[in-house]
Design a protein around this motif. Sequence first.
Motif, PDB file in Angstrom:
ATOM      1  N   GLU A 114      -9.555 -38.546  78.319  1.00 34.84           N
ATOM      2  CA  GLU A 114      -9.459 -39.635  77.345  1.00 34.84           C
ATOM      3  C   GLU A 114     -10.325 -39.368  76.118  1.00 34.84           C
ATOM      4  O   GLU A 114      -9.933 -39.619  75.001  1.00 34.84           O
ATOM      5  CB  GLU A 114      -9.865 -40.969  77.991  1.00 34.84           C
ATOM      6  CG  GLU A 114      -8.898 -41.474  79.041  1.00 34.84           C
ATOM      7  CD  GLU A 114      -7.556 -41.915  78.479  1.00 34.84           C
ATOM      8  OE1 GLU A 114      -7.493 -42.330  77.299  1.00 34.84           O
ATOM      9  OE2 GLU A 114      -6.569 -41.828  79.222  1.00 34.84           O
ATOM     10  N   ASP A 115     -11.538 -38.857  76.351  1.00 37.09           N
ATOM     11  CA  ASP A 115     -12.458 -38.576  75.248  1.00 37.09           C
ATOM     12  C   ASP A 115     -12.054 -37.268  74.577  1.00 37.09           C
ATOM     13  O   ASP A 115     -11.758 -36.285  75.253  1.00 37.09           O
ATOM     14  CB  ASP A 115     -13.899 -38.453  75.752  1.00 37.09           C
ATOM     15  CG  ASP A 115     -14.393 -39.751  76.370  1.00 37.09           C
ATOM     16  OD1 ASP A 115     -13.936 -40.823  75.937  1.00 37.09           O
ATOM     17  OD2 ASP A 115     -15.240 -39.677  77.279  1.00 37.09           O
ATOM     18  N   THR A 116     -12.032 -37.277  73.263  1.00 36.51           N
ATOM     19  CA  THR A 116     -11.672 -36.068  72.529  1.00 36.51           C
ATOM     20  C   THR A 116     -12.755 -35.750  71.504  1.00 36.51           C
ATOM     21  O   THR A 116     -13.578 -36.595  71.182  1.00 36.51           O
ATOM     22  CB  THR A 116     -10.329 -36.237  71.786  1.00 36.51           C
ATOM     23  OG1 THR A 116     -10.437 -37.320  70.858  1.00 36.51           O
ATOM     24  CG2 THR A 116      -9.196 -36.508  72.759  1.00 36.51           C
ATOM     25  N   VAL A 117     -12.733 -34.515  71.032  1.00 33.76           N
ATOM     26  CA  VAL A 117     -13.609 -34.119  69.942  1.00 33.76           C
ATOM     27  C   VAL A 117     -12.729 -33.797  68.743  1.00 33.76           C
ATOM     28  O   VAL A 117     -11.625 -33.296  68.889  1.00 33.76           O
ATOM     29  CB  VAL A 117     -14.488 -32.907  70.304  1.00 33.76           C
ATOM     30  CG1 VAL A 117     -15.471 -33.250  71.390  1.00 33.76           C
ATOM     31  CG2 VAL A 117     -13.669 -31.715  70.713  1.00 33.76           C
ATOM     32  N   THR A 118     -13.220 -34.133  67.571  1.00 35.90           N
ATOM     33  CA  THR A 118     -12.507 -33.824  66.336  1.00 35.90           C
ATOM     34  C   THR A 118     -13.135 -32.573  65.744  1.00 35.90           C
ATOM     35  O   THR A 118     -14.345 -32.530  65.545  1.00 35.90           O
ATOM     36  CB  THR A 118     -12.609 -34.990  65.333  1.00 35.90           C
ATOM     37  OG1 THR A 118     -12.076 -36.166  65.936  1.00 35.90           O
ATOM     38  CG2 THR A 118     -11.839 -34.674  64.065  1.00 35.90           C
ATOM     39  N   ILE A 119     -12.310 -31.565  65.512  1.00 35.15           N
ATOM     40  CA  ILE A 119     -12.810 -30.328  64.924  1.00 35.15           C
ATOM     41  C   ILE A 119     -11.884 -29.903  63.788  1.00 35.15           C
ATOM     42  O   ILE A 119     -10.700 -30.220  63.790  1.00 35.15           O
ATOM     43  CB  ILE A 119     -12.964 -29.203  65.969  1.00 35.15           C
ATOM     44  CG1 ILE A 119     -11.633 -28.880  66.640  1.00 35.15           C
ATOM     45  CG2 ILE A 119     -13.991 -29.549  67.007  1.00 35.15           C
ATOM     46  CD1 ILE A 119     -11.699 -27.692  67.558  1.00 35.15           C
ATOM     47  N   PRO A 120     -12.428 -29.182  62.830  1.00 32.08           N
ATOM     48  CA  PRO A 120     -11.578 -28.708  61.729  1.00 32.08           C
ATOM     49  C   PRO A 120     -10.663 -27.576  62.195  1.00 32.08           C
ATOM     50  O   PRO A 120     -11.034 -26.791  63.060  1.00 32.08           O
ATOM     51  CB  PRO A 120     -12.569 -28.208  60.670  1.00 32.08           C
ATOM     52  CG  PRO A 120     -13.857 -28.044  61.366  1.00 32.08           C
ATOM     53  CD  PRO A 120     -13.839 -28.869  62.616  1.00 32.08           C
ATOM     54  N   THR A 121      -9.474 -27.539  61.638  1.00 31.57           N
ATOM     55  CA  THR A 121      -8.589 -26.414  61.908  1.00 31.57           C
ATOM     56  C   THR A 121      -9.073 -25.226  61.074  1.00 31.57           C
ATOM     57  O   THR A 121      -9.796 -25.395  60.091  1.00 31.57           O
ATOM     58  CB  THR A 121      -7.126 -26.728  61.530  1.00 31.57           C
ATOM     59  OG1 THR A 121      -7.053 -27.057  60.147  1.00 31.57           O
ATOM     60  CG2 THR A 121      -6.573 -27.860  62.377  1.00 31.57           C
TER      61      THR A 121
END
Length: 129
Positions: A114-121
């Motif tokens: 459920e928990d995600t991390v946001t990272i740049p492409t």
Amino acid sequence: MNSPPVILLCVGLLYQTSSAVLMDKLADNKFCADAECSYALSMAVALDDFIAPDCRFINIKKGQMVYVYSKLIPEEGAGVFWSGSVYSERYVDQMGIIGYFPATMVKETHKFKEDTVTIPTTDMDFYCV
């Protein structure tokens, strides 16, 4: 000594077999299960067939199971794309190949995280070989 011609031949062969292409970015950021996007976020089932328009994408067949590894965060006016890999005993040759597909083409059936991390492409996210 015959070494220089052999080296030049090898370099020439490597140059000719390299057909990698840097494609346009589909988004600047993505959601992943971990910082390396190495774990699947979810499992989904394909709602319809999707034919890959270029090497950034994967083909999926209706009813095929797909592991979802990342979800691109769309720019305004852009489509919503996820990346994943197909899973099917009938299409073993496609298993392990990761590519993008429209999020509307699949329905998530099981979320692993459920928990995600946001990272740049990065440019490598859209690199075609």
